[in-house]
Design a protein around this motif. Structure first.
Motif, PDB file in Angstrom:
ATOM      1  N   GLU A 198       5.010  -9.852  -6.511  1.00  0.00           N
ATOM      2  CA  GLU A 198       4.894 -10.266  -5.109  1.00  0.00           C
ATOM      3  C   GLU A 198       4.943  -9.091  -4.132  1.00  0.00           C
ATOM      4  OE1 GLU A 198       8.010 -13.095  -4.576  1.00  0.00           O
ATOM      5  OE2 GLU A 198       7.174 -14.498  -6.025  1.00  0.00           O
ATOM      6  N   PHE A 199       5.085  -7.877  -4.647  1.00  0.00           N
ATOM      7  CA  PHE A 199       5.170  -6.697  -3.793  1.00  0.00           C
ATOM      8  C   PHE A 199       3.800  -6.401  -3.188  1.00  0.00           C
ATOM      9  CE2 PHE A 199       4.960  -2.149  -2.995  1.00  0.00           C
ATOM     10  CZ  PHE A 199       6.113  -1.945  -2.271  1.00  0.00           C
ATOM     11  N   ASP A 200       3.775  -6.093  -1.891  1.00  0.00           N
ATOM     12  CA  ASP A 200       2.528  -5.765  -1.204  1.00  0.00           C
ATOM     13  C   ASP A 200       2.755  -4.475  -0.421  1.00  0.00           C
ATOM     14  OD1 ASP A 200       0.099  -5.652   0.051  1.00  0.00           O
ATOM     15  OD2 ASP A 200       0.322  -7.559   1.117  1.00  0.00           O
ATOM     16  N   LEU A 201       2.130  -3.407  -0.853  1.00  0.00           N
ATOM     17  CA  LEU A 201       2.319  -2.105  -0.226  1.00  0.00           C
ATOM     18  C   LEU A 201       1.885  -2.117   1.238  1.00  0.00           C
ATOM     19  CD1 LEU A 201       3.339   0.698  -0.942  1.00  0.00           C
ATOM     20  CD2 LEU A 201       1.019   1.321  -1.613  1.00  0.00           C
ATOM     21  N   SER A 202       0.968  -2.996   1.604  1.00  0.00           N
ATOM     22  CA  SER A 202       0.511  -3.051   3.001  1.00  0.00           C
ATOM     23  C   SER A 202       1.616  -3.549   3.951  1.00  0.00           C
ATOM     24  CB  SER A 202      -0.729  -3.928   3.121  1.00  0.00           C
ATOM     25  OG  SER A 202      -0.418  -5.269   2.829  1.00  0.00           O
ATOM     26  N   ASP A 203       2.696  -4.135   3.417  1.00  0.00           N
ATOM     27  CA  ASP A 203       3.826  -4.534   4.258  1.00  0.00           C
ATOM     28  C   ASP A 203       4.498  -3.328   4.907  1.00  0.00           C
ATOM     29  OD1 ASP A 203       3.466  -7.211   3.681  1.00  0.00           O
ATOM     30  OD2 ASP A 203       4.972  -7.233   2.069  1.00  0.00           O
ATOM     31  N   TYR A 204       4.210  -2.123   4.406  1.00  0.00           N
ATOM     32  CA  TYR A 204       4.850  -0.902   4.888  1.00  0.00           C
ATOM     33  C   TYR A 204       3.899  -0.040   5.717  1.00  0.00           C
ATOM     34  CZ  TYR A 204       8.242  -2.451   1.525  1.00  0.00           C
ATOM     35  OH  TYR A 204       9.146  -3.210   0.841  1.00  0.00           O
ATOM     36  N   ASP A 205       2.787  -0.614   6.166  1.00  0.00           N
ATOM     37  CA  ASP A 205       1.814   0.145   6.946  1.00  0.00           C
ATOM     38  C   ASP A 205       2.370   0.625   8.274  1.00  0.00           C
ATOM     39  OD1 ASP A 205      -0.090  -0.030   4.994  1.00  0.00           O
ATOM     40  OD2 ASP A 205      -1.140  -1.743   5.896  1.00  0.00           O
ATOM     41  N   ASN A 206       3.418  -0.021   8.785  1.00  0.00           N
ATOM     42  CA  ASN A 206       3.985   0.360  10.078  1.00  0.00           C
ATOM     43  C   ASN A 206       4.904   1.583   9.988  1.00  0.00           C
ATOM     44  OD1 ASN A 206       5.903  -1.045   8.608  1.00  0.00           O
ATOM     45  ND2 ASN A 206       6.894  -1.905  10.423  1.00  0.00           N
ATOM     46  N   SER A 241       5.977   5.592   9.125  1.00  0.00           N
ATOM     47  CA  SER A 241       5.308   6.884   9.263  1.00  0.00           C
ATOM     48  C   SER A 241       4.732   7.299   7.911  1.00  0.00           C
ATOM     49  CB  SER A 241       6.299   7.946   9.758  1.00  0.00           C
ATOM     50  OG  SER A 241       7.209   8.284   8.723  1.00  0.00           O
ATOM     51  N   GLU A 242       3.814   8.231   7.950  1.00  0.00           N
ATOM     52  CA  GLU A 242       3.160   8.690   6.709  1.00  0.00           C
ATOM     53  C   GLU A 242       4.178   9.287   5.736  1.00  0.00           C
ATOM     54  OE1 GLU A 242       0.232   8.916   4.052  1.00  0.00           O
ATOM     55  OE2 GLU A 242       0.001   8.057   6.056  1.00  0.00           O
ATOM     56  N   ILE A 243       5.171   9.993   6.258  1.00  0.00           N
ATOM     57  CA  ILE A 243       6.202  10.595   5.400  1.00  0.00           C
ATOM     58  C   ILE A 243       7.052   9.513   4.744  1.00  0.00           C
ATOM     59  CG2 ILE A 243       8.291  12.011   5.404  1.00  0.00           C
ATOM     60  CD1 ILE A 243       6.950  13.702   7.606  1.00  0.00           C
ATOM     61  N   GLN A 244       7.473   8.513   5.538  1.00  0.00           N
ATOM     62  CA  GLN A 244       8.266   7.421   4.973  1.00  0.00           C
ATOM     63  C   GLN A 244       7.452   6.626   3.953  1.00  0.00           C
ATOM     64  OE1 GLN A 244       9.189   5.571   8.735  1.00  0.00           O
ATOM     65  NE2 GLN A 244      11.369   6.080   8.492  1.00  0.00           N
ATOM     66  N   ARG A 245       6.212   6.337   4.271  1.00  0.00           N
ATOM     67  CA  ARG A 245       5.371   5.527   3.381  1.00  0.00           C
ATOM     68  C   ARG A 245       5.063   6.251   2.079  1.00  0.00           C
ATOM     69  NH1 ARG A 245       0.355   3.447   2.185  1.00  0.00           N
ATOM     70  NH2 ARG A 245       0.214   1.192   2.309  1.00  0.00           N
ATOM     71  N   SER A 246       4.995   7.582   2.126  1.00  0.00           N
ATOM     72  CA  SER A 246       4.683   8.348   0.908  1.00  0.00           C
ATOM     73  C   SER A 246       5.817   8.257  -0.111  1.00  0.00           C
ATOM     74  CB  SER A 246       4.405   9.804   1.250  1.00  0.00           C
ATOM     75  OG  SER A 246       5.591  10.442   1.691  1.00  0.00           O
ATOM     76  N   LYS A 247       7.015   7.884   0.325  1.00  0.00           N
ATOM     77  CA  LYS A 247       8.156   7.762  -0.580  1.00  0.00           C
ATOM     78  C   LYS A 247       8.241   6.385  -1.236  1.00  0.00           C
ATOM     79  CE  LYS A 247      10.903  11.150   1.868  1.00  0.00           C
ATOM     80  NZ  LYS A 247      12.141  11.439   2.565  1.00  0.00           N
ATOM     81  N   ILE A 248       7.418   5.447  -0.785  1.00  0.00           N
ATOM     82  CA  ILE A 248       7.445   4.095  -1.338  1.00  0.00           C
ATOM     83  C   ILE A 248       6.419   3.995  -2.458  1.00  0.00           C
ATOM     84  CG2 ILE A 248       7.095   1.652  -0.861  1.00  0.00           C
ATOM     85  CD1 ILE A 248       8.019   2.225   1.987  1.00  0.00           C
ATOM     86  N   VAL A 249       6.872   3.568  -3.611  1.00  0.00           N
ATOM     87  CA  VAL A 249       6.020   3.433  -4.789  1.00  0.00           C
ATOM     88  C   VAL A 249       5.420   2.035  -4.796  1.00  0.00           C
ATOM     89  CG1 VAL A 249       6.061   3.461  -7.308  1.00  0.00           C
ATOM     90  CG2 VAL A 249       7.485   5.046  -6.033  1.00  0.00           C
ATOM     91  N   ASP A 250       4.239   1.894  -5.345  1.00  0.00           N
ATOM     92  CA  ASP A 250       3.621   0.570  -5.477  1.00  0.00           C
ATOM     93  C   ASP A 250       4.292  -0.161  -6.638  1.00  0.00           C
ATOM     94  OD1 ASP A 250       2.116  -1.680  -5.563  1.00  0.00           O
ATOM     95  OD2 ASP A 250       0.204  -0.679  -5.944  1.00  0.00           O
ATOM     96  N   TYR A 251       5.296  -0.968  -6.319  1.00  0.00           N
ATOM     97  CA  TYR A 251       6.073  -1.663  -7.343  1.00  0.00           C
ATOM     98  C   TYR A 251       5.326  -2.844  -7.961  1.00  0.00           C
ATOM     99  CZ  TYR A 251       9.861   1.146  -5.564  1.00  0.00           C
ATOM    100  OH  TYR A 251      10.641   2.204  -5.184  1.00  0.00           O
ATOM    101  N   SER A 252       4.099  -3.093  -7.514  1.00  0.00           N
ATOM    102  CA  SER A 252       3.302  -4.160  -8.129  1.00  0.00           C
ATOM    103  C   SER A 252       2.441  -3.628  -9.266  1.00  0.00           C
ATOM    104  CB  SER A 252       2.410  -4.827  -7.083  1.00  0.00           C
ATOM    105  OG  SER A 252       1.437  -3.912  -6.612  1.00  0.00           O
TER     106      SER A 252
END
Length: 129
Positions: free
Chosen positions: A59-67, A69-80
């Motif tokens: 159920e993980f959707d990486l697009s939920d983290y589009d808001n 910053s680029e630095i913060q988002r780069s630390k999030i792995v696609d858990y799906s």
């Protein structure tokens, strides 16, 4: 009363992850323990192993983290991603001691990711043969 999806809270941490799907597998070859006196052959065993597995969130959707910053988002792995499995191999020495079963394990990751933490040695008390 059940709350809808609009009441979900999304939180992230770099320390703990999980999911709602998993797959694990392993193979272990039990071998004679070298240099061991005959009287210990029934209470000590050695094995070599390879383990693989993954936990992911369907159920993980990486697009939920589009808001973020680029630095913060780069630390999030696609858990799906079910293809982000890990593999390790090692050797284990198991001893049925007078205090109870003791297991000494040395292992190395064969496939890992940057955010992974791993241990080379582990010691367990109470694992049965």
């Amino acid at each position: 009363m059940f709350l809808g999806a609009d009441s979900d809270l999304i939180a992230t941490t770099l320390r703990a992850t999980g999911g709602n799907a998993s797959v694990f597998g392993g193979i272990e070859l039990i071998t004679p323990t070298p240099l061991l006196p005959e009287e210990f052959s029934n209470s000590v065993r050695t094995s070599v192993f390879v383990d693989a597995g993954n936990v992911w969130d369907t159920e993980f959707d990486l697009s939920d983290y589009d808001n973020l910053s680029e630095i913060q988002r780069s630390k999030i792995v696609d858990y799906s991603d079910a293809g982000r499995y890990r593999v390790s191999a090692g050797v284990s020495l198991q001893w049925l001691s007078p205090m109870g079963p003791l297991v000494f394990t040395w292992s190395r990751p064969l496939k890992e990711y940057e955010e992974d933490e791993h241990e080379v040695f582990s010691f367990n008390i109470g694992t049965t043969f």
